[in-house]
Design an enzyme around this catalytic site. Structure first.
Site, mmCIF file in Angstrom:
data_model
loop_
_atom_site.group_PDB
_atom_site.id
_atom_site.type_symbol
_atom_site.label_atom_id
_atom_site.label_comp_id
_atom_site.label_asym_id
_atom_site.label_seq_id
_atom_site.Cartn_x
_atom_site.Cartn_y
_atom_site.Cartn_z
ATOM 1 C CB CYS A 139 3.739 10.227 6.556
ATOM 2 S SG CYS A 139 5.342 9.825 5.807
ATOM 3 C CG ASP A 163 0.299 12.167 4.530
ATOM 4 O OD1 ASP A 163 0.956 13.231 4.548
ATOM 5 O OD2 ASP A 163 0.823 11.040 4.498
ATOM 6 C CB VAL A 193 -20.547 0.854 -1.627
ATOM 7 C CG1 VAL A 193 -20.683 2.351 -1.838
ATOM 8 C CG2 VAL A 193 -19.758 0.571 -0.356
ATOM 9 C CD GLU A 194 -24.489 1.044 4.792
ATOM 10 O OE1 GLU A 194 -25.091 2.128 4.930
ATOM 11 O OE2 GLU A 194 -23.475 0.741 5.448
ATOM 12 C CB SER A 195 -23.502 5.585 2.128
ATOM 13 O OG SER A 195 -24.639 5.681 2.949
ATOM 14 C CG HIS A 220 -0.056 10.732 -0.597
ATOM 15 N ND1 HIS A 220 -0.189 10.723 0.771
ATOM 16 C CD2 HIS A 220 0.565 11.894 -0.882
ATOM 17 C CE1 HIS A 220 0.324 11.824 1.287
ATOM 18 N NE2 HIS A 220 0.796 12.551 0.295
ATOM 19 C CD GLU A 221 2.301 7.513 -4.351
ATOM 20 O OE1 GLU A 221 3.027 8.339 -4.925
ATOM 21 O OE2 GLU A 221 2.340 7.324 -3.117
#
Length: 155
Positions: A53, A60, A75-77, A94-95
């Protein structure tokens, strides 16, 4: 059978890596989509995503689900895992975390479609779920529900 393209050198794949101290989109890497002529969905779930936060400094926790239909790139994991882990000491709402990750992946991959669901655990008694999407799901592509139950509390 066509000859496989020579893989691009990756900064992290097949090498010891440390989690970056802060999120940086440059951590993310991509590879050529081996089935660029086919519409299919890819899902990544990160059930132990953490950030901080920006006001209180408290941790969070979220369950992130990323679904996408690749175009030329996937995407390469390992780079994605490192990128997501780099948020653990990052102060953001969060957003911001959820939308930022979706936008960074979109900028890197230019997928046909991408959505991210951020299912955040309650802090202060209120769970916050954040959803972001770009593009339209191609016709005929099956993408299951993200499978994360809404927070119900105790009762």
């Amino acid at each position: 059978m066509p000859r496989a393209a020579k893989p691009a050198p990756f900064a992290h794949l097949g090498r010891p890596s440390q989690i970056p101290s802060a999120p940086d989109a440059k951590t993310l890497e991509r590879a050529a989509n081996p089935h660029a002529d086919t519409d299919y969905a890819v899902r990544f779930a990160a059930p132990e995503f953490t950030s901080i936060c920006p006001i209180t400094g408290q941790p969070d926790f979220a369950h992130l689900v990323i679904d996408y239909v690749p175009d030329r790139w996937i995407v390469e994991s390992k780079s994605l895992k490192l990128h997501l882990a780099s948020f653990r000491n990052h102060g953001a709402f969060h957003e911001d975390c959820t939308v930022r990750i979706g936008q960074e992946l979109t900028a890197l991959l230019k997928p046909r479609w991408l959505r991210i669901g951020g299912y955040w655990y309650p802090r202060g008694g209120i769970p916050i779920d954040v959803f972001w999407q770009t593009g339209r799901l191609p016709k005929g592509v099956w993408v299951p529900d993200q499978g994360v139950a809404p927070y119900r509390g105790r009762g």
